[in-house]
Motif scaffolding. Sequence first.
Motif, short mmCIF file in Angstrom:
data_model
loop_
_atom_site.label_atom_id
_atom_site.label_comp_id
_atom_site.label_asym_id
_atom_site.label_seq_id
_atom_site.Cartn_x
_atom_site.Cartn_y
_atom_site.Cartn_z
N TRP A 187 -12.09 14.60 8.46
CA TRP A 187 -11.55 13.76 7.38
C TRP A 187 -12.59 13.65 6.27
N HIS A 188 -12.11 13.48 5.05
CA HIS A 188 -12.97 13.22 3.89
C HIS A 188 -12.47 11.94 3.23
N ILE A 189 -13.36 10.96 3.07
CA ILE A 189 -12.95 9.64 2.55
C ILE A 189 -13.86 9.26 1.38
N TRP A 190 -13.24 8.82 0.28
CA TRP A 190 -13.96 8.35 -0.90
C TRP A 190 -13.55 6.91 -1.19
N ARG A 217 -9.80 -0.17 -1.40
CA ARG A 217 -8.97 1.00 -1.64
C ARG A 217 -9.81 2.24 -1.45
N PHE A 218 -9.16 3.33 -1.08
CA PHE A 218 -9.89 4.57 -0.88
C PHE A 218 -8.94 5.74 -1.01
N MET A 219 -9.53 6.92 -1.14
CA MET A 219 -8.76 8.16 -1.10
C MET A 219 -9.28 8.94 0.09
N ALA A 220 -8.37 9.51 0.87
CA ALA A 220 -8.78 10.27 2.05
C ALA A 220 -7.99 11.57 2.12
N ASP A 226 0.84 -1.20 0.00
CA ASP A 226 0.00 0.00 0.00
C ASP A 226 0.88 1.24 0.00
N ARG A 227 0.49 2.22 -0.76
CA ARG A 227 1.25 3.46 -0.86
C ARG A 227 0.39 4.62 -0.38
#
Length: 147
Positions: free
Chosen positions: A29-32, A38-41, A12-13
Amino acid sequence: MTHFIGDTDESDRMIVADVTLTGLPRNRWHIWPRGNCRFMALCPLPDRASQLFDAFRGAHLTLIAVGEPAVSALTQTSWPDTGAALKTVEIPDKDAAGVRRIYGITSPAQILVRPDGYVAYVAHDDWTGTLSKYAELMLPPAGRRDT
């Protein structure tokens, strides 16, 4: 020495950046989610840390005024036209908790940070005199050019 049990997961990077996005508040926090676990935060930096991140960018000295009366004393600041430029940052009392923790200060202070990121000094009083003395000792006199 502290030891941690477990392994490092190199699969994981994470990319860390300081960004400001219009419409997203900096207080949570904002999480997609992106599927396959996997996600972008986005995680906002505490207090005024992002302001400092931007302030240190460039070849200049940075004078950070933390709390009153250090912030008010910036109006009396003078800086020579020779040598490195001086950038100032105001951190009012209401936003100072994180900065105080980072620099280990408990009372109002002015912190001068050199262009290489090292702290030149931390002053808790006589802010104008301390800055003038630093400039006198470290900057070339007006009219002198080093070759």
